[in-house]
Design a protein around this motif. Structure first.
Motif, short mmCIF file in Angstrom:
data_model
loop_
_atom_site.label_atom_id
_atom_site.label_comp_id
_atom_site.label_asym_id
_atom_site.label_seq_id
_atom_site.Cartn_x
_atom_site.Cartn_y
_atom_site.Cartn_z
N ASN A 83 0.82 -1.21 0.00
CA ASN A 83 0.00 0.00 0.00
C ASN A 83 0.86 1.26 0.00
O ASN A 83 0.46 2.28 -0.56
N LYS A 84 2.04 1.19 0.63
CA LYS A 84 2.94 2.34 0.61
C LYS A 84 3.44 2.63 -0.79
O LYS A 84 3.70 3.77 -1.15
N PRO A 87 -0.03 4.17 -5.73
CA PRO A 87 -0.48 5.56 -5.76
C PRO A 87 -1.72 5.74 -4.88
O PRO A 87 -2.48 4.79 -4.67
N THR A 88 -1.93 6.93 -4.39
CA THR A 88 -3.05 7.16 -3.48
C THR A 88 -4.40 6.87 -4.14
O THR A 88 -5.36 6.57 -3.45
N THR A 89 -4.46 6.92 -5.43
CA THR A 89 -5.71 6.64 -6.14
C THR A 89 -5.98 5.14 -6.27
O THR A 89 -7.07 4.74 -6.64
N HIS A 90 -4.98 4.31 -5.97
CA HIS A 90 -5.11 2.85 -6.12
C HIS A 90 -4.86 2.10 -4.82
O HIS A 90 -4.42 0.96 -4.84
N GLN A 91 -5.13 2.74 -3.69
CA GLN A 91 -4.92 2.09 -2.41
C GLN A 91 -5.88 0.91 -2.25
O GLN A 91 -7.00 0.94 -2.74
#
Length: 142
Positions: A83-84, A87-91
C-alpha cells in the motif's frame, strides 16, 4: 468459517466456475479469482522478499513452521508495504486483504483438530498447491 472467508467462498460460488469442464482450467480460474480478490496480483517478489527480511524469516530453515500470529505478521507486512508503494488513487483495503488471505491459507492448511502451523517453504514458494495432501485440501475448498 469467518465472515470474510465466507464472503470469499460465496463470491467464488457466484462466479459459477464449476461449469468449466477441464479441472486444470477450473482450478486455475478459481485460484486466479482468489488471487485477485485478496489483491495478491499486485504483490511482486520484492514485496515478499522485503516482508520475509523484516520478519527475520530470510535466514530460517525452510522446514521451520510458522504459527498463525507469525503468518499474520508476514502477510500484514506484505500488504502494508504494498500500500505504501501504490499511488493514493489505487490504495487497497489492507485489513480485508489480510483477513481474506489468512483465512484462505488457514482453511487450506488447518489440520483437523490440530494446531495450525505453516512451513516457511510453503509460504515462500508461491505454488504451494503442488503438494499432494495440500492439493487435495485446496481442491476441497475450491
Amino acid at each position: 468459517m469467518d465472515n470474510c472467508s465466507g464472503n470469499l467462498a460465496e463470491s467464488l460460488r457466484a462466479q459459477d466456475l464449476d461449469r468449466i469442464r477441464l479441472s486444470t482450467y477450473r482450478t486455475a480460474c478459481k485460484l486466479r479469482f482468489v488471487q485477485k480478490k485478496c489483491n495478491l496480483h499486485l504483490v511482486d517478489i520484492w514485496n515478499v522478499i522485503e516482508a520475509l527480511r523484516e520478519n527475520a524469516l530470510n535466514n530460517l530453515d525452510p522446514s521451520i513452521e510458522l504459527n498463525v500470529a507469525r503468518l499474520e505478521a508476514v502477510i500484514s507486512t506484505i500488504f502494508y508495504q504494498l500500500n505504501k508503494r501504490m499511488p493514493t488513487t489505487h490504495q487497497i483495503n489492507v485489513e480485508q486483504s489480510i483477513s481474506l488471505l489468512l483465512n484462505f491459507l488457514l482453511a487450506a492448511f488447518d489440520p483437523p483438530g490440530g494446531e495450525t502451523e505453516i512451513r516457511v517453504i510453503y509460504y515462500c514458494m508461491g505454488p504451494i498447491l503442488q503438494k499432494g495432501q495440500v492439493q487435495g485440501r485446496v481442491s476441497c475448498l475450491l
